[in-house]
Design a protein around this motif. Structure first.
Motif, short mmCIF file in Angstrom:
data_model
loop_
_atom_site.label_atom_id
_atom_site.label_comp_id
_atom_site.label_asym_id
_atom_site.label_seq_id
_atom_site.Cartn_x
_atom_site.Cartn_y
_atom_site.Cartn_z
N ASP A 14 -2.29 3.50 15.42
CA ASP A 14 -0.84 3.44 15.27
C ASP A 14 -0.21 4.81 15.00
OD1 ASP A 14 -2.31 2.40 12.66
OD2 ASP A 14 -0.55 3.53 12.00
N ASP A 15 -1.01 5.75 14.51
CA ASP A 15 -0.45 7.05 14.09
C ASP A 15 0.25 7.76 15.23
OD1 ASP A 15 -2.87 8.09 11.53
OD2 ASP A 15 -1.74 6.25 11.84
N PHE B 118 0.84 -1.19 0.00
CA PHE B 118 0.00 0.00 0.00
C PHE B 118 0.87 1.24 0.00
CE2 PHE B 118 -4.38 -1.41 0.96
CZ PHE B 118 -4.15 -2.76 1.19
N LEU C 92 0.93 5.46 1.16
CA LEU C 92 0.30 6.43 2.07
C LEU C 92 1.09 7.72 1.96
CD1 LEU C 92 -1.87 6.95 4.24
CD2 LEU C 92 -0.21 6.19 5.95
N TYR D 259 -2.92 -5.73 14.99
CA TYR D 259 -4.23 -5.21 15.42
C TYR D 259 -5.19 -6.35 15.78
CZ TYR D 259 -4.01 -0.20 14.24
OH TYR D 259 -3.75 1.16 14.24
N PHE E 280 -3.51 -8.29 11.13
CA PHE E 280 -4.71 -8.37 11.96
C PHE E 280 -4.76 -9.76 12.58
CE2 PHE E 280 -6.76 -4.37 11.13
CZ PHE E 280 -6.19 -3.96 9.94
N LEU F 8 0.00 -6.24 5.58
CA LEU F 8 -0.16 -5.02 4.78
C LEU F 8 1.14 -4.24 4.95
CD1 LEU F 8 -3.14 -5.89 5.40
CD2 LEU F 8 -3.72 -3.49 5.31
N TRP G 42 3.95 6.70 15.37
CA TRP G 42 4.98 7.02 14.39
C TRP G 42 4.92 8.44 13.84
CZ3 TRP G 42 3.06 8.15 9.60
CH2 TRP G 42 1.79 7.63 9.26
N VAL H 294 2.86 -0.89 4.20
CA VAL H 294 2.48 0.48 3.81
C VAL H 294 3.73 1.33 3.67
CG1 VAL H 294 1.13 2.53 4.47
CG2 VAL H 294 0.26 0.23 4.98
C1 LIG Z 1 -3.94 -1.33 9.00
C2 LIG Z 1 -3.62 0.08 8.58
C3 LIG Z 1 -3.71 0.44 7.22
C4 LIG Z 1 -3.42 1.74 6.83
C5 LIG Z 1 -3.45 2.13 5.41
C6 LIG Z 1 -4.22 1.61 4.40
C7 LIG Z 1 -3.91 2.30 3.24
C8 LIG Z 1 -2.96 3.17 3.54
O1 LIG Z 1 -2.67 3.08 4.90
C9 LIG Z 1 -3.07 2.68 7.80
O2 LIG Z 1 -2.78 4.01 7.69
C10 LIG Z 1 -2.49 4.42 8.95
N1 LIG Z 1 -2.17 5.70 9.24
N2 LIG Z 1 -2.60 3.44 9.84
C11 LIG Z 1 -2.99 2.32 9.14
C12 LIG Z 1 -3.26 1.02 9.55
#
Ligand SMILES: Cc1cc(-c2ccco2)c2oc(N)nc2c1
Length: 156
Positions: free
Chosen positions: A119-120, A7, A9, A139, A74, A81, A123, A83
């Motif tokens: 989680d934000d 992914f 971000l 999670y 999860f 995932l 980090w 990211v």
């Molecule tokens: C599990 C998870 C996924 C994402 C994500 C999906 C697509 C882009 O990011 C998150 O983004 C953030 N900030 N925490 C995240 C946790």
């Protein structure tokens, strides 16, 4: 065999603010986040990042800098995932709400952590200090972190 899904971000910045989007449906609904999503086959992570930002809020981002890599699992699922987190101060075009996201600039002192992925809070300080980071979060559902680690890295 590990089942990793890539992914992107993206966080658009100016010196005092960060651009977030309120997810209007689907994965992470009703949470503020950067712009991004699944990297499609045949595109690079950067191409996927630029595509998602344009689809989600109408602007074209440039000069993306990779600032972090976060892995999420999860409980009860094998999929990881992965990211790839980017930051930029450069963009053009007009900020536009989409079906997916409502964009809004936030002062760096007023980041809405209570309405973001949990989680934000772990980090974002690394991002705001300009440090590169790698992290892992396990999670249970979308609001409980069972396990995590995060570290500063020299290069990504
Ligand atoms: C599990 C998870 C996924 C994402 C994500 C999906 C697509 C882009 O990011 C998150 O983004 C953030 N900030 N925490 C995240 C946790």
């Amino acid at each position: 065999m590990s089942n990793t899904k890539l992914f992107s971000l993206v966080f658009v910045r100016n010196p005092e603010e960060i651009l977030l989007g309120l997810k209007k449906r689907g994965f992470g609904e009703n949470m503020w986040n950067g712009f991004g999503g699944k990297v499609e086959s045949g595109e690079s992570i950067i191409q996927g990042a630029i595509r998602e930002v344009k689809e989600e809020c109408g602007i074209i981002v440039e000069d993306l800098k990779k600032i972090g890599i976060l892995q999420f699992q999860f409980e009860g699922a094998e999929t990881v995932l992965e990211v790839h987190v980017f930051e930029t101060y450069q963009y053009h075009g007009e900020l536009t709400e989409s079906d997916e996201m409502r964009p809004k600039w936030f002062n760096l002192k007023e980041i809405p952590f209570k309405q973001m992925w949990p989680d934000d809070e772990y980090w974002f300080p690394y991002m705001l200090r300009g440090e590169l980071f790698k992290g892992y979060f396990l999670y249970r559902g979308q609001d409980l972190i069972l396990k995590h680690n995060i570290e500063t890295v020299e290069e990504l």
